[in-house]
Enzyme design. Structure first.
Site, mmCIF file in Angstrom:
data_model
loop_
_atom_site.group_PDB
_atom_site.id
_atom_site.type_symbol
_atom_site.label_atom_id
_atom_site.label_comp_id
_atom_site.label_asym_id
_atom_site.label_seq_id
_atom_site.Cartn_x
_atom_site.Cartn_y
_atom_site.Cartn_z
ATOM 1 N N ASP A 175 -2.348 -18.369 0.653
ATOM 2 C CA ASP A 175 -3.285 -19.054 0.016
ATOM 3 C C ASP A 175 -4.191 -20.183 0.560
ATOM 4 O OD1 ASP A 175 -1.065 -20.433 -0.046
ATOM 5 O OD2 ASP A 175 -0.926 -20.812 -2.236
ATOM 6 N N LYS A 203 3.531 -15.161 2.495
ATOM 7 C CA LYS A 203 3.747 -15.919 1.245
ATOM 8 C C LYS A 203 5.351 -16.044 1.340
ATOM 9 C CE LYS A 203 2.346 -17.343 -2.599
ATOM 10 N NZ LYS A 203 1.618 -18.611 -2.794
ATOM 11 N N ASP A 251 -6.225 -7.069 4.472
ATOM 12 C CA ASP A 251 -7.642 -6.631 3.704
ATOM 13 C C ASP A 251 -8.494 -7.531 3.092
ATOM 14 O OD1 ASP A 251 -9.192 -4.366 2.711
ATOM 15 O OD2 ASP A 251 -8.105 -4.736 0.704
ATOM 16 N N TYR A 279 0.929 -1.258 0.058
ATOM 17 C CA TYR A 279 -0.093 0.001 -0.057
ATOM 18 C C TYR A 279 0.848 1.193 0.024
ATOM 19 C CZ TYR A 279 -4.224 -2.320 1.069
ATOM 20 O OH TYR A 279 -5.790 -2.954 1.089
ATOM 21 N N ASP A 335 -12.062 -9.258 5.002
ATOM 22 C CA ASP A 335 -13.699 -9.327 4.394
ATOM 23 C C ASP A 335 -13.976 -10.700 3.967
ATOM 24 O OD1 ASP A 335 -13.303 -6.790 3.759
ATOM 25 O OD2 ASP A 335 -14.035 -6.709 1.667
HETATM 26 C C1 IPM Z 1 -10.280 -1.066 3.962
HETATM 27 C C2 IPM Z 1 -10.358 -0.567 2.582
HETATM 28 C C3 IPM Z 1 -9.229 0.310 2.266
HETATM 29 C C4 IPM Z 1 -7.862 -0.538 2.434
HETATM 30 C C5 IPM Z 1 -9.183 0.945 0.883
HETATM 31 C C6 IPM Z 1 -10.401 1.958 0.675
HETATM 32 C C7 IPM Z 1 -7.966 1.880 0.924
HETATM 33 O O1 IPM Z 1 -10.405 -1.789 1.708
HETATM 34 O O2 IPM Z 1 -10.487 -0.318 4.957
HETATM 35 O O3 IPM Z 1 -10.451 -2.139 4.127
HETATM 36 O O4 IPM Z 1 -7.722 -1.240 1.162
HETATM 37 O O5 IPM Z 1 -7.416 -0.706 3.404
HETATM 38 MN MN MN Z 2 -10.910 -3.434 2.879
#
Ligand code: IPM
Ligand code: MN
Ligand code: NAD
Length: 348
Positions: free
Chosen positions: A217, A184, A241, A139, A245
């Site tokens: 993975d 990884k 990240d 990032y 999710d």
């Molecule tokens: C999160 C989001 C952010 C990230 C983006 C919007 C920069 O996906 O807060 O999880 O990737 O960290």
């Molecule tokens: Mn995110």
């Protein structure tokens, strides 16, 4: 003393869910006679529209002078091809405030097992704390973007890995005492540095905590196969990240997942893990529970009020267990109605 909260609603469903968290925060503060002062700040796409900068200087100043920051979400199609995007504003907020450790708890609430896309018996007992490194890795490396080629650099230092690993080991001590570190290392140099550093830190300072390593993975697979097996999952920025999710839907919906981002001192940042959900923005459909639970984390971790955090969490869990909630968790409430329900439970 009055605690100061910077309020950054942002874009899309951001103002809807952060508004819900604000309502609950105010109700809880009243109930517990806990003085707070909330300051509104422009952030994200809304700030680009207002002043051409997703993270304006006065927002930064207010954040730095606050005890905590309550954030909704940023981004949306309106800015996807604009000369300035909202996302760099969020990255700058995290980086400038030194918020290197992102805590993302994923827990299945009682009665929600049947709402998981996994079979009930796999979802039962899921209680994972993701510790995601937040201010390093791909990032924040150099990048170049050409018409026909592009590259992004992924870099980590030992110190960056060590400080976030320490947060994970400390958290493990007040949970089940198990850390799964995800990297990884079979391919990436940063992955090998990550594994070496985490291994050495465990041996020297945390021999009482069990440490296991997984490749990212395989971890993506095992999270689906046996999510209840994991306690703390420690990983780098991009993997955290993605995996958080993925894991959030095991507990029914991404709309339930809160987060706290912490650094070496300063204000903590509290936001749901989801984005601005443009597909449902403005329809009062967004689940505000992740944002409300982020406010609970704020009371516990930045405002020194664990009893208020407990009260908010209990109110949310009770409402969900009774079948209330937004459509994504099978309920009939709108975003506002659910917020009113939780604020009401705290006021009574
Ligand atoms: C999160 C989001 C952010 C990230 C983006 C919007 C920069 O996906 O807060 O999880 O990737 O960290
Ligand atoms: Mn995110
Ligand atoms: P998203 O998280 O916004 O949405 C993914 C899916 O989850 C959508 O179907 C959405 O409707 C659903 N969803 C998200 N939050 C929900 C909630 N509270 N209740 C019910 N359903 C919910 O991800 P995306 O669509 O990939 O990204 C949209 C925008 O948000 C992009 O601009 C992205 O950069 C941004 N984003 C911002 C943050 C943040 O502010 N921290 C995080 C992730 C994405």
């Amino acid at each position: 003393m009055t605690k100061k909260i910077a309020y950054l609603p942002g874009d899309g469903v951001g103002p809807e869910v952060a508004g819900a968290a604000r309502l609950v925060t105010e109700a809880a503060a009243r109930k517990f006679d806990f003085p707070i002062e909330i300051k509104d700040c422009l952030f994200g796409g809304a700030a680009i529209d207002a002043c051409g900068d997703p993270f304006p200087a006065d927002t930064k100043e207010i954040c730095q002078a606050s005890d905590a920051i309550l954030l909704g979400a940023i981004g949306g199609p309106k800015w996807d091809n604009a000369s300035k995007r909202p996302e760099p504003g969020l990255l700058a907020l995290r980086k400038d405030l030194g918020l290197f450790a992102n805590l993302r708890p994923v827990k299945i609430f009682d009665g929600h097992e049947a709402k998981s896309p996994l079979k009930d018996d796999r979802a039962r007992g899921v209680d994972i704390m993701f510790v995601r490194e937040l201010t390093g890795g791909i990032y924040f490396g150099d990048r170049e973007e050409g018409e026909d080629a592009a590259w992004d650099q992924c870099a980590y230092s030992r110190e960056e890995v060590e400080r976030v690993a320490r947060v994970a080991f400390e958290a493990a001590r007040s949970r089940k005492g198990q850390v799964t570190s995800v990297d990884k290392a079979n391919v990436l140099a940063t992955g090998r540095l990550w594994r070496r550093t985490v291994t050495a830190l465990q041996a020297s300072d945390y021999p009482d905590v069990a440490l296991h390593h997984e490749y990212v993975d395989a971890m993506a697979m095992k999270l689906i196969q046996a999510p209840a097996h994991y306690d703390i999952v420690l990983t780098e920025n991009l993997f955290g990240d993605i995996l958080s999710d993925e894991a959030s839907v095991i507990a029914a919906s991404i709309g339930l997942a809160p987060s706290a981002s912490l650094g070496a001192g300063g204000p903590g940042l509290y936001e749901p893990i989801h984005g601005s959900a443009p597909d449902i923005a403005g329809e009062d459909k967004a689940n505000p529970a992740g944002s409300i639970l982020s406010a609970a984390m704020m009371f516990r971790l930045s405002l020194g009020a664990p009893e208020i955090a407990d009260a908010i969490e209990t109110a949310v869990e009770t409402a969900l267990a009774a079948g209330h909630g937004t459509a994504d968790v099978g309920g009939n409430d709108g975003c506002k109605a659910f917020a009113d329900r939780i604020a009401g439970a705290l006021s009574s």
